[in-house]
Enzyme design. Structure first.
Site, mmCIF file in Angstrom:
data_model
loop_
_atom_site.group_PDB
_atom_site.id
_atom_site.type_symbol
_atom_site.label_atom_id
_atom_site.label_comp_id
_atom_site.label_asym_id
_atom_site.label_seq_id
_atom_site.Cartn_x
_atom_site.Cartn_y
_atom_site.Cartn_z
ATOM 1 C CG ASP A 1 27.974 43.707 28.186
ATOM 2 O OD1 ASP A 1 27.843 44.386 29.218
ATOM 3 O OD2 ASP A 1 28.882 43.944 27.365
ATOM 4 C CE LYS B 1 30.186 41.683 30.447
ATOM 5 N NZ LYS B 1 29.434 42.568 31.340
#
Ligand code: NAD
Length: 420
Positions: A146, A106
């Protein structure tokens, strides 16, 4: 985000519980408690007024045991290293529970993208991409959108990485615009997966679609799509919210009209939406509504020990990552509320990202019909294996999902061994 809330500790605790239940000795899962690699960067941007601002950014790879790291890039003021670590670990277990050949990663930048001009956002994205470029790539680590990022940002990332390599590398990111190798259906994929999961859970609980009511917290990529697709599937969505507050109508909201309102115009907020019979409520009120399915689709730590007792929904379907804390989870379990965990419920995005990456590296194009059909199949199979494990062992669906995922990651690590 709450007093002592640390999302990475939340992940560690659940992994420990799952590993214990699986009977693993501590040494067998010691390594997965730590991210493999953490990169922190300081990203300078020349702002429109001539000043220079430096933004903090991260790319963290939790695991590459089952494949390259995979996971989104978040642009949000609240981003911090522990949050990115947790999000990276959730990606590892998400890819494992649905059985796609990825590890977890991430990234994030501490920024409110709504406060930057388009040029500033582009410069930030390009510089950030260049700074993380040594550790990303189609075989290493593949970013995606995201919170606060979208297809346009992915296009800039793909171009920057390609310029650095000297040739076109579409497989370095997923969630790209269609024109440069994006997959049909990727934009809606997470919400579509949430919708499939909602239908699956109603079916196993033998609850009719006609009587079901839904409340969705968060009206961005995931929340908006989920509300729209559930509405299309004939399910009454009675409340939605975004950061500005919520809308409520017991007879069912006109979701297509709200979607039209939000998408026509820049930075529109639900607090300014007006329609007959629609009442404005707070996010806290939305989370406490008496609905069949409550769908948190915003951020972590939304259902916590302070408000878990107020939840009246029969099912909590986690479209966001980490919306329920471990403490809240216990309260919901005692209240007999079925919680379908994030690593299963919102896996549609990474599944279609996987399809996009497969198309990019094989230089082929799949139809939207094929993509949606394969998404439904993978989500359905993963749901049933989690559900059967949960009912068979009398544990929560979250613990069942972690049993499956932790086992797959630990076994992959064992087979590979610790080198040297
Ligand atoms: P987004 O930026 O498109 O939308 C976020 C939404 O949440 C916005 O409507 C925003 O107003 C709202 N929001 C922010 N803070 C809020 C608050 N305190 N209360 C209520 N609403 C609030 O982000 P997204 O891509 O839709 O992601 C939402 C969640 O889903 C995140 O947890 C993300 O990690 C997760 N997720 C996203 C994807 C994806 O493909 N985009 C995939 C899997 C999981």
């Amino acid at each position: 985000m709450g007093d002592n809330y640390n999302p990475y500790n939340e992940v560690l605790e659940i992994v420990r519980q799952a590993a214990d239940l699986l009977g693993y000795a501590p040494k067998e899962y010691e390594a997965i408690k730590y991210p493999e690699r953490e990169l922190k960067v300081s990203v300078p941007v020349e702002m429109d007024d001539g000043s220079v601002r430096v933004f903090e950014g991260f790319r963290i790879q939790h695991s590459t045991s089952r494949g390259p790291a995979k996971g989104g890039i978040r642009y949000h003021e609240g981003v911090n290293q522990d949050e990115v670590k947790a999000l990276a670990a959730w990606m590892t277990f998400k890819a494992a529970v649905v059985g796609i050949p990825y590890g977890g990663g991430k990234g994030g930048v501490v920024v409110d993208p709504a406060k930057l001009s388009e040029r500033e956002l582009r410069c930030l994205t390009r510089r950030f991409t260049a700074m993380i470029s040594p550790i990303i790539g189609p075989d290493q680590d593949i970013p995606a959108p995201d919170v606060g990022t979208n297809a346009k940002v992915m296009g800039w990332m793909m171009d920057t990485y390609s310029m650095l390599k000297g040739h076109c590398v579409p497989g370095v990111v997923t969630g790209k615009p269609l024109e440069i190798g994006g997959a049909l259906g990727r934009k809606d994929a997470t919400g579509r997966g949430v919708m499939f999961t909602a239908l699956n859970v109603l079916e196993v609980l033998r609850m009719g679609r006609g009587e079901a009511t839904v409340a969705v917290q968060g009206f961005g990529n995931v929340g908006e799509t989920t509300a729209r697709l559930l509405h299309q599937a004939g399910i009454k969505v009675i409340a939605v919210s975004d950061v500005s507050g919520g809308l409520y109508k017991q007879e069912g909201l006109d979701i297509p009209d709200i979607c039209r309102y939000i998408t026509t115009g820049e930075n529109r907020l639900l607090k300014d939406y007006r329609a007959d019979g629609v009442v404005h409520i707070s996010n806290r009120e939305l989370l406490g509504l008496d609905v069949t399915i409550l769908i948190p689709a915003a951020l972590e730590n939304q259902i916590n020990k302070d408000n878990a007792d107020e939840v009246k929904a029969r099912i909590v379907l986690e479209a966001a990552n980490g919306p329920t804390t471990n403490e809240a989870d216990k309260i919901l379990f005692k209240k007999n509320i079925v919680v379908i965990p994030d690593i299963l419920a919102n896996a549609g995005g990474v599944i279609v990202s996987y399809f996009e990456w497969v198309q990019n590296i094989q230089e082929v194009m799949w139809s939207e019909e094929k993509i949606n059909r394969k998404l439904e199949e993978i989500m359905g199979n993963a749901f049933l294996s989690v559900w059967d494990t949960a009912t068979g062992r009398k544990i929560s669906p979250r613990m069942a999902a972690y049993l499956i995922a932790v086992k797959r990651v630990v076994e992959a690590k064992k087979i590979r061994g610790i080198w040297p």
